[in-house]
Design a protein around this motif. Sequence first.
Motif, PDB file in Angstrom:
ATOM      1  N   VAL A 117       0.842  -1.203   0.000  1.00 37.02           N
ATOM      2  CA  VAL A 117       0.000   0.000   0.000  1.00 37.02           C
ATOM      3  C   VAL A 117       0.876   1.251   0.000  1.00 37.02           C
ATOM      4  CG1 VAL A 117      -1.704   1.319   1.306  1.00 37.02           C
ATOM      5  CG2 VAL A 117      -1.916  -1.169   1.149  1.00 37.02           C
ATOM      6  N   ALA A 118       1.917   1.251   0.833  1.00 36.21           N
ATOM      7  CA  ALA A 118       2.785   2.425   0.955  1.00 36.21           C
ATOM      8  C   ALA A 118       3.515   2.735  -0.348  1.00 36.21           C
ATOM      9  CB  ALA A 118       3.786   2.209   2.089  1.00 36.21           C
ATOM     10  N   SER A 119       3.846   1.707  -1.114  1.00 42.22           N
ATOM     11  CA  SER A 119       4.569   1.915  -2.370  1.00 42.22           C
ATOM     12  C   SER A 119       3.639   1.975  -3.587  1.00 42.22           C
ATOM     13  CB  SER A 119       5.597   0.801  -2.560  1.00 42.22           C
ATOM     14  OG  SER A 119       4.979  -0.474  -2.551  1.00 42.22           O
ATOM     15  N   SER A 120       2.327   2.060  -3.332  1.00 41.97           N
ATOM     16  CA  SER A 120       1.317   2.146  -4.399  1.00 41.97           C
ATOM     17  C   SER A 120       1.395   0.959  -5.357  1.00 41.97           C
ATOM     18  CB  SER A 120       1.470   3.465  -5.177  1.00 41.97           C
ATOM     19  OG  SER A 120       1.322   4.575  -4.320  1.00 41.97           O
ATOM     20  N   GLU A 121       1.627  -0.215  -4.812  1.00 39.92           N
ATOM     21  CA  GLU A 121       1.727  -1.433  -5.612  1.00 39.92           C
ATOM     22  C   GLU A 121       0.577  -2.401  -5.316  1.00 39.92           C
ATOM     23  OE1 GLU A 121       5.580  -2.950  -4.715  1.00 39.92           O
ATOM     24  OE2 GLU A 121       6.624  -1.512  -6.009  1.00 39.92           O
ATOM     25  N   LEU A 122      -0.485  -1.896  -4.696  1.00 37.82           N
ATOM     26  CA  LEU A 122      -1.660  -2.726  -4.405  1.00 37.82           C
ATOM     27  C   LEU A 122      -2.801  -2.343  -5.330  1.00 37.82           C
ATOM     28  CD1 LEU A 122      -3.190  -4.786  -2.647  1.00 37.82           C
ATOM     29  CD2 LEU A 122      -3.777  -2.905  -1.114  1.00 37.82           C
ATOM     30  N   ILE A 123      -3.403  -3.348  -5.973  1.00 40.61           N
ATOM     31  CA  ILE A 123      -4.546  -3.148  -6.871  1.00 40.61           C
ATOM     32  C   ILE A 123      -5.694  -4.011  -6.366  1.00 40.61           C
ATOM     33  CG2 ILE A 123      -5.404  -3.424  -9.226  1.00 40.61           C
ATOM     34  CD1 ILE A 123      -2.517  -3.080 -10.199  1.00 40.61           C
ATOM     35  N   ILE A 124      -6.868  -3.427  -6.236  1.00 37.83           N
ATOM     36  CA  ILE A 124      -8.068  -4.150  -5.802  1.00 37.83           C
ATOM     37  C   ILE A 124      -8.983  -4.330  -7.011  1.00 37.83           C
ATOM     38  CG2 ILE A 124      -9.968  -4.248  -4.161  1.00 37.83           C
ATOM     39  CD1 ILE A 124      -7.313  -4.148  -2.788  1.00 37.83           C
ATOM     40  N   ILE A 125      -9.384  -5.577  -7.265  1.00 38.46           N
ATOM     41  CA  ILE A 125     -10.330  -5.849  -8.348  1.00 38.46           C
ATOM     42  C   ILE A 125     -11.589  -6.475  -7.755  1.00 38.46           C
ATOM     43  CG2 ILE A 125      -8.553  -6.110 -10.114  1.00 38.46           C
ATOM     44  CD1 ILE A 125      -8.799  -9.123  -9.854  1.00 38.46           C
ATOM     45  N   ASP A 126     -12.696  -6.349  -8.477  1.00 40.18           N
ATOM     46  CA  ASP A 126     -13.955  -6.856  -7.941  1.00 40.18           C
ATOM     47  C   ASP A 126     -13.979  -8.379  -7.893  1.00 40.18           C
ATOM     48  OD1 ASP A 126     -13.993  -7.167 -10.643  1.00 40.18           O
ATOM     49  OD2 ASP A 126     -15.940  -6.203 -10.976  1.00 40.18           O
ATOM     50  N   ASP A 127     -13.418  -9.027  -8.942  1.00 39.23           N
ATOM     51  CA  ASP A 127     -13.398 -10.497  -8.946  1.00 39.23           C
ATOM     52  C   ASP A 127     -12.402 -10.985  -9.984  1.00 39.23           C
ATOM     53  OD1 ASP A 127     -14.022 -12.981  -8.110  1.00 39.23           O
ATOM     54  OD2 ASP A 127     -16.129 -12.956  -8.723  1.00 39.23           O
ATOM     55  N   ALA A 128     -11.844 -12.178  -9.765  1.00 36.81           N
ATOM     56  CA  ALA A 128     -10.887 -12.783 -10.701  1.00 36.81           C
ATOM     57  C   ALA A 128     -11.568 -13.961 -11.376  1.00 36.81           C
ATOM     58  CB  ALA A 128      -9.621 -13.214  -9.966  1.00 36.81           C
ATOM     59  N   VAL A 129     -12.436 -13.643 -12.347  1.00 36.94           N
ATOM     60  CA  VAL A 129     -13.224 -14.665 -13.034  1.00 36.94           C
ATOM     61  C   VAL A 129     -13.148 -14.417 -14.538  1.00 36.94           C
ATOM     62  CG1 VAL A 129     -15.520 -15.640 -13.357  1.00 36.94           C
ATOM     63  CG2 VAL A 129     -14.793 -14.916 -11.086  1.00 36.94           C
ATOM     64  N   LEU A 130     -12.938 -15.499 -15.290  1.00 38.18           N
ATOM     65  CA  LEU A 130     -12.932 -15.435 -16.744  1.00 38.18           C
ATOM     66  C   LEU A 130     -14.010 -16.356 -17.303  1.00 38.18           C
ATOM     67  CD1 LEU A 130      -9.107 -15.531 -17.634  1.00 38.18           C
ATOM     68  CD2 LEU A 130     -10.615 -13.545 -17.638  1.00 38.18           C
ATOM     69  N   LYS A 131     -14.586 -15.961 -18.455  1.00 35.98           N
ATOM     70  CA  LYS A 131     -15.601 -16.797 -19.098  1.00 35.98           C
ATOM     71  C   LYS A 131     -14.980 -18.028 -19.747  1.00 35.98           C
ATOM     72  CE  LYS A 131     -18.761 -12.948 -20.037  1.00 35.98           C
ATOM     73  NZ  LYS A 131     -19.466 -12.176 -21.091  1.00 35.98           N
ATOM     74  N   ALA A 132     -13.726 -17.894 -20.201  1.00 36.61           N
ATOM     75  CA  ALA A 132     -13.038 -19.012 -20.859  1.00 36.61           C
ATOM     76  C   ALA A 132     -11.570 -18.980 -20.446  1.00 36.61           C
ATOM     77  CB  ALA A 132     -13.177 -18.905 -22.375  1.00 36.61           C
ATOM     78  N   PRO A 133     -10.915 -20.133 -20.377  1.00 36.40           N
ATOM     79  CA  PRO A 133      -9.515 -20.177 -19.950  1.00 36.40           C
ATOM     80  C   PRO A 133      -8.547 -19.788 -21.068  1.00 36.40           C
ATOM     81  CG  PRO A 133     -10.285 -22.390 -20.400  1.00 36.40           C
ATOM     82  CD  PRO A 133     -11.475 -21.481 -20.584  1.00 36.40           C
ATOM     83  N   LYS A 134      -8.600 -18.516 -21.480  1.00 36.64           N
ATOM     84  CA  LYS A 134      -7.772 -18.040 -22.578  1.00 36.64           C
ATOM     85  C   LYS A 134      -6.685 -17.111 -22.043  1.00 36.64           C
ATOM     86  CE  LYS A 134     -11.217 -18.527 -26.242  1.00 36.64           C
ATOM     87  NZ  LYS A 134     -11.913 -17.849 -27.351  1.00 36.64           N
ATOM     88  N   THR A 135      -5.433 -17.516 -22.256  1.00 37.54           N
ATOM     89  CA  THR A 135      -4.305 -16.739 -21.749  1.00 37.54           C
ATOM     90  C   THR A 135      -4.238 -15.360 -22.388  1.00 37.54           C
ATOM     91  OG1 THR A 135      -3.053 -18.773 -21.363  1.00 37.54           O
ATOM     92  CG2 THR A 135      -1.802 -16.734 -21.470  1.00 37.54           C
ATOM     93  N   ALA A 136      -4.562 -15.270 -23.686  1.00 39.43           N
ATOM     94  CA  ALA A 136      -4.492 -13.979 -24.386  1.00 39.43           C
ATOM     95  C   ALA A 136      -5.446 -12.968 -23.767  1.00 39.43           C
ATOM     96  CB  ALA A 136      -4.800 -14.174 -25.869  1.00 39.43           C
ATOM     97  N   ASP A 137      -6.647 -13.414 -23.402  1.00 36.84           N
ATOM     98  CA  ASP A 137      -7.618 -12.501 -22.786  1.00 36.84           C
ATOM     99  C   ASP A 137      -7.118 -12.009 -21.427  1.00 36.84           C
ATOM    100  OD1 ASP A 137      -9.192 -12.965 -24.966  1.00 36.84           O
ATOM    101  OD2 ASP A 137     -10.541 -14.386 -23.962  1.00 36.84           O
ATOM    102  N   LEU A 138      -6.567 -12.915 -20.641  1.00 39.74           N
ATOM    103  CA  LEU A 138      -6.061 -12.513 -19.330  1.00 39.74           C
ATOM    104  C   LEU A 138      -4.860 -11.584 -19.461  1.00 39.74           C
ATOM    105  CD1 LEU A 138      -6.107 -12.656 -16.275  1.00 39.74           C
ATOM    106  CD2 LEU A 138      -4.803 -14.774 -16.391  1.00 39.74           C
ATOM    107  N   ARG A 139      -4.016 -11.825 -20.446  1.00 40.46           N
ATOM    108  CA  ARG A 139      -2.858 -10.960 -20.657  1.00 40.46           C
ATOM    109  C   ARG A 139      -3.297  -9.532 -20.973  1.00 40.46           C
ATOM    110  NH1 ARG A 139       2.241 -12.781 -21.991  1.00 40.46           N
ATOM    111  NH2 ARG A 139       1.369 -14.773 -22.669  1.00 40.46           N
ATOM    112  N   LYS A 140      -4.328  -9.400 -21.805  1.00 38.41           N
ATOM    113  CA  LYS A 140      -4.844  -8.066 -22.129  1.00 38.41           C
ATOM    114  C   LYS A 140      -5.421  -7.381 -20.891  1.00 38.41           C
ATOM    115  CE  LYS A 140      -5.979  -9.127 -26.959  1.00 38.41           C
ATOM    116  NZ  LYS A 140      -7.087  -9.267 -27.944  1.00 38.41           N
ATOM    117  N   SER A 141      -6.126  -8.151 -20.062  1.00 46.97           N
ATOM    118  CA  SER A 141      -6.703  -7.580 -18.852  1.00 46.97           C
ATOM    119  C   SER A 141      -5.618  -7.100 -17.897  1.00 46.97           C
ATOM    120  CB  SER A 141      -7.589  -8.625 -18.150  1.00 46.97           C
ATOM    121  OG  SER A 141      -8.663  -9.013 -18.980  1.00 46.97           O
ATOM    122  N   LEU A 142      -4.557  -7.883 -17.764  1.00 46.26           N
ATOM    123  CA  LEU A 142      -3.459  -7.484 -16.875  1.00 46.26           C
ATOM    124  C   LEU A 142      -2.740  -6.252 -17.402  1.00 46.26           C
ATOM    125  CD1 LEU A 142      -1.991 -10.997 -16.003  1.00 46.26           C
ATOM    126  CD2 LEU A 142      -3.394  -9.533 -14.542  1.00 46.26           C
TER     127      LEU A 142
END
Length: 206
Positions: A117-142
Amino acid sequence: MKLDVQTLAGKKSGSVDLDDGVFGNEPRKDILHRMVQYQLAKRRSGTHQVQERGDVSKTTKRIGNQKGGGTARHGNGSVSQFRGGAKAHGPRSRDHSFDLPKKVRAMALKHALSAKVASSELIIIDDAVLKAPKTADLRKSLEALGVTNGLVVGGATLDENFAKAARNIPNLDVLPSQGANVYDILKRHKLVLTKQAVQDLEARLK
């Protein structure tokens, strides 16, 4: 303390109140160092071992004459000077782990979270859910979240599609909330927590 909550697409999705007792501490490097050493020592197998004098079965007959041979007066052939002999003072199988009080371990996890938190390296997301197990989609989201090297902590159970998609992404770790630990948090540049993970960690550390 209040932080914004984002979706996997990088869009704002409200905010969340963080417990200052868990996320608002002044990070102590000595506590974090003790905890990292504790974790690394505990994971060592300790199965290294060499043969010493008592482990080598060789003749105890004198190798040569006591006098007149022109060489040193050698006795047992199991000493380290000879081929097939033992090693002196070599490593033995042992347990490398050591004790660390439970309160110190809990404090270290609080300070690791607070450090992010102090170094501004914390990110809060609502949920970690994907519709399909596609690495390309997750890479774009990250990329939308600005995460190239990070640890994602979900709820008590991980979404199977998300976990599968994350397997082929380098420098990305995914853990359930009960698996969150100091070493993995500090090892990665960014810490991504779901709202459920925040609730679980606060309940665990209060």
